[in-house]
Design an enzyme around this catalytic site. Structure first.
Site, PDB file in Angstrom:
ATOM      1  CD  GLU A  78      46.767 -38.929 -71.984  1.00  0.00           C
ATOM      2  OE1 GLU A  78      47.487 -38.459 -72.900  1.00  0.00           O
ATOM      3  OE2 GLU A  78      47.201 -39.223 -70.865  1.00  0.00           O
ATOM      4  CG  HIS A  97      44.623 -43.797 -73.836  1.00  0.00           C
ATOM      5  ND1 HIS A  97      45.652 -44.711 -73.779  1.00  0.00           N
ATOM      6  CD2 HIS A  97      44.633 -43.139 -72.649  1.00  0.00           C
ATOM      7  CE1 HIS A  97      46.256 -44.607 -72.614  1.00  0.00           C
ATOM      8  NE2 HIS A  97      45.656 -43.664 -71.906  1.00  0.00           N
ATOM      9  CG  HIS A  99      44.393 -46.941 -68.671  1.00  0.00           C
ATOM     10  ND1 HIS A  99      44.152 -46.013 -67.676  1.00  0.00           N
ATOM     11  CD2 HIS A  99      45.019 -46.258 -69.664  1.00  0.00           C
ATOM     12  CE1 HIS A  99      44.611 -44.830 -68.051  1.00  0.00           C
ATOM     13  NE2 HIS A  99      45.133 -44.955 -69.261  1.00  0.00           N
ATOM     14  CG  HIS A 160      49.663 -43.906 -70.094  1.00  0.00           C
ATOM     15  ND1 HIS A 160      49.727 -42.868 -69.208  1.00  0.00           N
ATOM     16  CD2 HIS A 160      48.507 -43.753 -70.771  1.00  0.00           C
ATOM     17  CE1 HIS A 160      48.648 -42.115 -69.336  1.00  0.00           C
ATOM     18  NE2 HIS A 160      47.889 -42.629 -70.285  1.00  0.00           N
TER      19      HIS A 160
END
Length: 220
Positions: A78, A97, A99, A160
Site C-alpha cells: 500500500e 492503514h 483493518h 478494505h
C-alpha cells in the site's frame, strides 16, 4: 542512533501497537512516517511480515517513487497510498492503514461515520467518509483514499479498512484507535434506535479547533 534508526524503530513500535490494539491482524495493515529533515523520504513497514515479528531493521526507508534507500525486503503493497497522502497533505507526518472490525464493517457497507462525538471532530476533523472502491495496492485506491480523506485525518476504504494520519506517529495511532472506537459507538447507537449527530454550529467550531492544530509543511 541515526535519524534513520530512530524513525525505523518508531514505525516498528507503532505497527506492533496496532496489533496490540486489534487494529491489524497478522501481516495486515501498514505504518509509515516521514524521515525528520528529509521531506523526500519516509519509513514504511515491509510487505508480508506479521506485526509481532517486525523489527526496526525490517522497516524500509524509501523515496516518493517507492525506491528503497535503506533496508532490505519489499515495502508495503500500500506504499502508493502513503505517497499520495504525503504529496497531498504537507501537514501529515505519519500514515497508518488498519483493518479493524467495526470500522471495516462500515467500509464494507459503504456507510460514512457522521460527527457523533466532540473528540471525533477535534482530532479527525469531521465525518469519516468512505473512499470509492479500488483494488488494493493500486494508484486508483491511492487517489480515491486521498479524495475521501480531504483535509481530515481519517477515511474508510471501501471493502478494505481504515486510513488514519497525523502530524506524527503518536497522533496517527491515536486517530486510528479513535476511528475504531467511534465506529463501535455509532454501531451500538444505531442498534439502540438513535444516533443523532452533533449540532451544526458545534461541528463548525470544533473544526476550527482542528484546523488551528495543523502544522505547516512544504510539499516534497
Amino acid at each position: 542512533m541515526s535519524d534513520f534508526d530512530v524513525i525505523r524503530t518508531a514505525v516498528a513500535d507503532a505497527y506492533r501497537r496496532c496489533g496490540e490494539l486489534s487494529l491489524v491482524g497478522g501481516a495486515s495493515g501498514n505504518v509509515s512516517a516521514r524521515v525528520p529533515g528529509r521531506p523526500d523520504l519516509f519509513a514504511i513497514t515491509p510487505s508480508r511480515v506479521p506485526f509481532h515479528r517486525v523489527r526496526p531493521e525490517d522497516v524500509l526507508i524509501v523515496d516518493f517513487e517507492v525506491e528503497p534507500v535503506e533496508g532490505e525486503g519489499i515495502p508495503s503493497s500500500e506504499s502508493l497510498t502513503h505517497v499520495a497522502v504525503y504529496r497531498a497533505r504537507p501537514d501529515v507526518g505519519a500514515v497508518i492503514h488498519t483493518h479493524p472490525v467495526y470500522a471495516s464493517a462500515f467500509a464494507v457497507a459503504g456507510k460514512p461515520i457522521p460527527c457523533i462525538l466532540d473528540e471525533q471532530v477535534v482530532f479527525i476533523g469531521g465525518p469519516v467518509e468512505v473512499a470509492d472502491y479500488a483494488m488494493a495496492g493500486t494508484e486508483a485506491l491511492a487517489q480515491r483514499a486521498v479524495a475521501a480523506l480531504g483535509e481530515r485525518n481519517a477515511a474508510l476504504l471501501r471493502h478494505h479498512g481504515a486510513l488514519a494520519c497525523g502530524k506524527d506517529l503518536e497522533e496517527a495511532l491515536a486517530v486510528a484507535e479513535l476511528v475504531e472506537r467511534v465506529a463501535h459507538i455509532y454501531l451500538l447507537s444505531l442498534g439502540l434506535g438513535q444516533a443523532p449527530t452533533l449540532p451544526d454550529e458545534v461541528i463548525a467550531l470544533e473544526q476550527q479547533v482542528f484546523r488551528m492544530s495543523r502544522p505547516q509543511r512544504s510539499n516534497p
